[in-house]
Write an enzyme that holds these catalytic residues in place. Structure first.
Site, PDB file in Angstrom:
ATOM      1  N   SER A 182       0.819  -1.151   0.228  1.00  0.00           N
ATOM      2  CA  SER A 182      -0.100   0.077   0.039  1.00  0.00           C
ATOM      3  C   SER A 182       0.906   1.280   0.033  1.00  0.00           C
ATOM      4  O   SER A 182       1.506   1.619  -0.997  1.00  0.00           O
ATOM      5  CB  SER A 182      -1.015  -0.054   1.144  1.00  0.00           C
ATOM      6  OG  SER A 182      -2.107   0.922   1.138  1.00  0.00           O
ATOM      7  N   HIS A 385      -7.559  -5.698   0.153  1.00  0.00           N
ATOM      8  CA  HIS A 385      -6.288  -5.017   0.496  1.00  0.00           C
ATOM      9  C   HIS A 385      -5.514  -5.541   1.390  1.00  0.00           C
ATOM     10  O   HIS A 385      -4.265  -5.780   1.276  1.00  0.00           O
ATOM     11  CB  HIS A 385      -6.995  -3.616   0.619  1.00  0.00           C
ATOM     12  CG  HIS A 385      -5.858  -2.348   0.690  1.00  0.00           C
ATOM     13  ND1 HIS A 385      -5.197  -1.926  -0.536  1.00  0.00           N
ATOM     14  CD2 HIS A 385      -5.232  -1.996   1.713  1.00  0.00           C
ATOM     15  CE1 HIS A 385      -4.285  -1.376  -0.284  1.00  0.00           C
ATOM     16  NE2 HIS A 385      -4.206  -1.023   1.142  1.00  0.00           N
TER      17      HIS A 385
END
Length: 413
Positions: A182, A385
């Site tokens: 990320s 995610h």
């Protein structure tokens, strides 16, 4: 932002638990087992708990931030301290720290898997988080300390950690492997595009949930707030240059005790994972106790603002300070785009369909610009995610494939 949402939901759901009132009262009337935390462990402590050698290191960046990061220099299982051990730097995401890589333990944690594969493993930390609250001249009580976004983390912090690891390894290595999740990918893109000479210091780089372009992301919180905070205006000005979600002992105790295996509210953690990751959550629930104990790790509000600017502009560009300051810094009224075409190092982009922070379309747009990239699309349609670091089978689908790629690179050397 997923970690913050998780913890906020945890506290709110705990507060309105459907347990009988008498049970809730007894829970709080018995504070000794419920509200006492063991001493806070560092990443080095957690590494050592599993029998691995652990080191703590510090480096000062060019702009004066003192960065603490951690190392597993060799494997106690291999006893390979005298062997050649390629360097790998692993960098966390927003609201996280090096502790985030400890959640899966020695069997499934990518750092432990790497060191047992013969690598010299370093866990990075970004300025402003739990471990990095020092500067050579600025206090955390002053806004100037927090006047940075992920741009500075990439441009200065990652560069400093790479150089330090290369100098400290003692084996004359000229380049490292890199793994980021990320925000850990965003800062890599930032460094390699603004200081392209650092591409020569990278062997392979693995971008887990790569965040650059954000036009198509589906995260509801970001899409709700970005129209207000993603522009240079009064809203963003009020929110800027501050610490966001610092480590808080009371908040940590609430999360830790709610997720502890013996807690009466332990099942709520499953509910939280369901609410955050979706109806087919793949989260390794055994890691939630450590997650609650160590997260959120803190950051600057400017990091959040910078991401919201990206979402609104549709560009991967530098921080928007407003036309006047932009002219002074960039020579133009709008922020400059990051020159992604200058990233020549070998990039592996790992992405999925069920990631509400990283849309497939945005990854494909990024890939079209990068000159040397390989795409790794996750076949599991439920892969989210957080699964790139916390999936119950992350070792099989992420760790081992990355190690295989790195090993093949090293065999060619």
């Amino acid at each position: 932002m997923r970690t913050y949402l998780w913890l906020a939901l945890l506290v709110s759901v705990t507060a309105v638990s459907c347990q009988p009132t008498a049970d809730i009262l007894r829970y709080f009337q018995n504070p000794e087992p419920q509200l006492t935390l063991k001493p806070k462990l560092t990443t080095a402590d957690r590494i050592a708990q599993h029998g691995y050698p652990a080191e703590t290191h510090e480096v000062t960046t060019e702009d004066g931030y003192i960065i603490t990061f951690f190392r597993i220099p060799y494997s106690h299982k291999l006893q390979n301290q005298n062997a050649y051990r390629p360097i790998v730097l692993i960098q966390h995401g927003l609201f996280s720290s090096s502790d985030g890589w400890m959640l899966n333990g020695p069997n499934d944690g990518i750092g432990f898997n790497l060191v047992d594969a013969g690598y010299d493993v370093w866990f990075g930390n970004a300025r402003g988080n739990t471990y990095n609250r020092r500067h050579v001249s600025r206090s955390t009580n002053h806004p100037y300390f927090w006047r940075f976004s992920w741009h500075e983390i990439g441009h200065y912090d990652i560069a400093a950690m790479i150089d330090y690891a290369l100098a400290t390894n003692g084996q004359g290595q000229k380049a490292i492997h890199y793994i980021g999740h990320s925000q850990g990918t965003t800062v890599f893109f930032t460094l390699m595009s603004t200081r392209p000479e650092y591409n020569e210091k990278i062997k392979t780089a693995h971008m887990l949930a790569p965040v650059a372009f954000m036009s198509n992301m589906s995260d509801k919180l970001v899409r709700t707030l970005a129209p207000y905070l993603g522009h240079h205006n009064g809203y963003s000005g009020f929110f800027s240059d501050q610490e966001f979600i610092p480590y808080n002992e009371l908040f940590t105790k609430l999360g830790y005790n709610a997720c502890a295996p013996q807690s009466k509210t332990h099942k709520l953690c499953s509910s939280i994972a369901y609410m955050v990751e979706g109806p087919e959550s793949n989260t390794n629930l055994t890691s939630l106790t450590i997650l609650a104990e160590t997260h959120p790790a803190g950051c600057s509000t400017n990091q959040i603002l910078h991401y919201m600017q990206e979402q609104q502009s549709g560009c991967f560009c530098m921080y928007d300070y407003g036309p006047s300051k932009n002219l002074k810094l960039y020579g133009q009224a709008t922020p400059m785009d990051y020159p992604l075409e200058k990233i020549t190092s070998e990039l592996h982009l790992w992405y999925s369909d069920n990631d509400d922070s990283v849309a497939v379309e945005d990854v494909e747009r990024l890939a079209d610009i990068l000159p040397n990239r390989i795409l790794h699309h996750m076949e599991d349609p439920t892969w989210a995610h957080g699964d790139f670091t916390g999936h119950i089978e992350v070792k099989k689908y992420i760790n081992e494939p990355i190690i295989e790629i790195m090993n093949k690179y090293e065999e060619k050397m």
